[in-house]
Design a protein around this motif. Sequence first.
Motif, mmCIF file in Angstrom:
data_model
loop_
_atom_site.group_PDB
_atom_site.id
_atom_site.type_symbol
_atom_site.label_atom_id
_atom_site.label_comp_id
_atom_site.label_asym_id
_atom_site.label_seq_id
_atom_site.Cartn_x
_atom_site.Cartn_y
_atom_site.Cartn_z
ATOM 1 N N MET A 24 41.678 151.298 -16.523
ATOM 2 C CA MET A 24 41.269 151.349 -17.904
ATOM 3 C C MET A 24 40.255 150.244 -18.196
ATOM 4 N N LEU A 25 40.488 149.046 -17.663
ATOM 5 C CA LEU A 25 39.568 147.936 -17.915
ATOM 6 C C LEU A 25 38.196 148.200 -17.303
ATOM 7 N N ALA A 26 38.169 148.824 -16.143
ATOM 8 C CA ALA A 26 36.880 149.151 -15.521
ATOM 9 C C ALA A 26 36.112 150.139 -16.395
ATOM 10 N N PHE A 27 36.820 151.104 -16.971
ATOM 11 C CA PHE A 27 36.194 152.083 -17.859
ATOM 12 C C PHE A 27 35.610 151.389 -19.082
ATOM 13 N N ILE A 28 36.363 150.473 -19.660
ATOM 14 C CA ILE A 28 35.909 149.736 -20.841
ATOM 15 C C ILE A 28 34.667 148.913 -20.512
ATOM 16 N N GLU A 29 34.667 148.239 -19.372
ATOM 17 C CA GLU A 29 33.501 147.448 -18.978
ATOM 18 C C GLU A 29 32.284 148.338 -18.737
ATOM 19 N N LEU A 30 32.492 149.503 -18.149
ATOM 20 C CA LEU A 30 31.395 150.436 -17.914
ATOM 21 C C LEU A 30 30.806 150.927 -19.238
ATOM 22 N N VAL A 31 31.676 151.180 -20.204
ATOM 23 C CA VAL A 31 31.208 151.632 -21.526
ATOM 24 C C VAL A 31 30.422 150.532 -22.221
ATOM 25 N N ARG A 32 30.824 149.310 -22.041
ATOM 26 C CA ARG A 32 30.149 148.179 -22.692
ATOM 27 C C ARG A 32 28.770 147.892 -22.109
ATOM 28 N N THR A 33 28.487 148.387 -20.924
ATOM 29 C CA THR A 33 27.201 148.145 -20.285
ATOM 30 C C THR A 33 26.092 148.709 -21.148
ATOM 31 N N SER A 34 25.132 147.873 -21.485
ATOM 32 C CA SER A 34 24.064 148.321 -22.371
ATOM 33 C C SER A 34 22.847 148.853 -21.617
ATOM 34 N N ARG A 35 22.724 148.535 -20.346
ATOM 35 C CA ARG A 35 21.560 149.007 -19.595
ATOM 36 C C ARG A 35 21.744 150.478 -19.212
ATOM 37 N N PRO A 36 20.658 151.205 -19.095
ATOM 38 C CA PRO A 36 20.753 152.608 -18.673
ATOM 39 C C PRO A 36 21.301 152.695 -17.244
ATOM 40 N N LEU A 37 22.104 153.688 -17.001
ATOM 41 C CA LEU A 37 22.687 153.873 -15.673
ATOM 42 C C LEU A 37 21.753 154.687 -14.791
ATOM 43 N N THR A 38 21.766 154.380 -13.510
ATOM 44 C CA THR A 38 20.987 155.175 -12.563
ATOM 45 C C THR A 38 21.726 156.484 -12.320
ATOM 46 N N ARG A 39 21.049 157.424 -11.714
ATOM 47 C CA ARG A 39 21.667 158.715 -11.390
ATOM 48 C C ARG A 39 22.899 158.505 -10.499
ATOM 49 N N ALA A 40 22.797 157.634 -9.519
ATOM 50 C CA ALA A 40 23.932 157.359 -8.627
ATOM 51 C C ALA A 40 25.101 156.748 -9.396
ATOM 52 N N GLU A 41 24.809 155.829 -10.315
ATOM 53 C CA GLU A 41 25.881 155.204 -11.101
ATOM 54 C C GLU A 41 26.585 156.227 -11.991
ATOM 55 N N VAL A 42 25.813 157.161 -12.535
ATOM 56 C CA VAL A 42 26.425 158.198 -13.369
ATOM 57 C C VAL A 42 27.347 159.070 -12.534
ATOM 58 N N TRP A 43 26.855 159.569 -11.412
ATOM 59 C CA TRP A 43 27.628 160.532 -10.604
ATOM 60 C C TRP A 43 28.748 159.897 -9.792
ATOM 61 N N PHE A 44 28.554 158.666 -9.302
ATOM 62 C CA PHE A 44 29.541 158.076 -8.401
ATOM 63 C C PHE A 44 30.406 156.994 -9.038
ATOM 64 N N VAL A 45 30.074 156.594 -10.258
ATOM 65 C CA VAL A 45 30.895 155.588 -10.946
ATOM 66 C C VAL A 45 31.391 156.121 -12.288
ATOM 67 N N ARG A 46 30.460 156.456 -13.173
ATOM 68 C CA ARG A 46 30.858 156.854 -14.533
ATOM 69 C C ARG A 46 31.687 158.136 -14.548
ATOM 70 N N LEU A 47 31.246 159.175 -13.854
ATOM 71 C CA LEU A 47 31.981 160.440 -13.874
ATOM 72 C C LEU A 47 33.397 160.280 -13.314
ATOM 73 N N PRO A 48 33.574 159.768 -12.072
ATOM 74 C CA PRO A 48 34.949 159.655 -11.560
ATOM 75 C C PRO A 48 35.827 158.710 -12.385
ATOM 76 N N LEU A 49 35.241 157.617 -12.854
ATOM 77 C CA LEU A 49 36.020 156.663 -13.650
ATOM 78 C C LEU A 49 36.434 157.271 -14.987
ATOM 79 N N SER A 50 35.562 158.067 -15.580
ATOM 80 C CA SER A 50 35.883 158.740 -16.841
ATOM 81 C C SER A 50 36.999 159.754 -16.648
ATOM 82 N N VAL A 51 36.911 160.540 -15.587
ATOM 83 C CA VAL A 51 37.939 161.548 -15.305
ATOM 84 C C VAL A 51 39.276 160.867 -15.013
ATOM 85 N N PHE A 52 39.264 159.838 -14.187
ATOM 86 C CA PHE A 52 40.504 159.129 -13.861
ATOM 87 C C PHE A 52 41.132 158.518 -15.115
ATOM 88 N N THR A 53 40.325 157.884 -15.943
ATOM 89 C CA THR A 53 40.848 157.253 -17.152
ATOM 90 C C THR A 53 41.394 158.296 -18.126
#
Length: 139
Positions: free
Chosen positions: A1-30
């Motif tokens: 949950m904390l990793a998800f919160i930190e990812l949401v707080r990130t203000s910089r745009p995410l790269t395509r890899a960050e979206v598909w390999f970090v944001r998507l799986p972390l969002s689904v898991f959370t």
Amino acid sequence: MLAFIELVRTSRPLTRAEVWFVRLPLSVFTGWITVAPIANIAFALRSSGVRDLGLAETTWAWAALMFAAATLIGVAMTRFSEGNAWYAGTVVWALIGIVVANVVREPNLTVAIAAGAAGLVALSPLAGTTMTRLTPAAK
């Protein structure tokens, strides 16, 4: 949950890899861990015979209260994450699974209706949401 919160707080745009390999799986898991513990507690209470909590067994209002808690958490996290559709979709998917289980496997119409209503409410923060935070940065 904390990793998800930190990812949401990130203000910089995410790269395509960050979206598909970090944001998507972390969002689904959370999203999954938002509903799963609450649903498991409701199932464990019912399976262990806990029925005399001042709530009618025929309506199994205890489960409805659990779904309300999952929905409130889901709505709050979806709003906090600026309409993360992967998170909200996973919460709704888990609630739909509970509906199906309570219609097909162990018929309990009240629990199915409560989970279905919770799923609809969990979708509400996505109304009118733009997907800008979910898409990768332009290259």
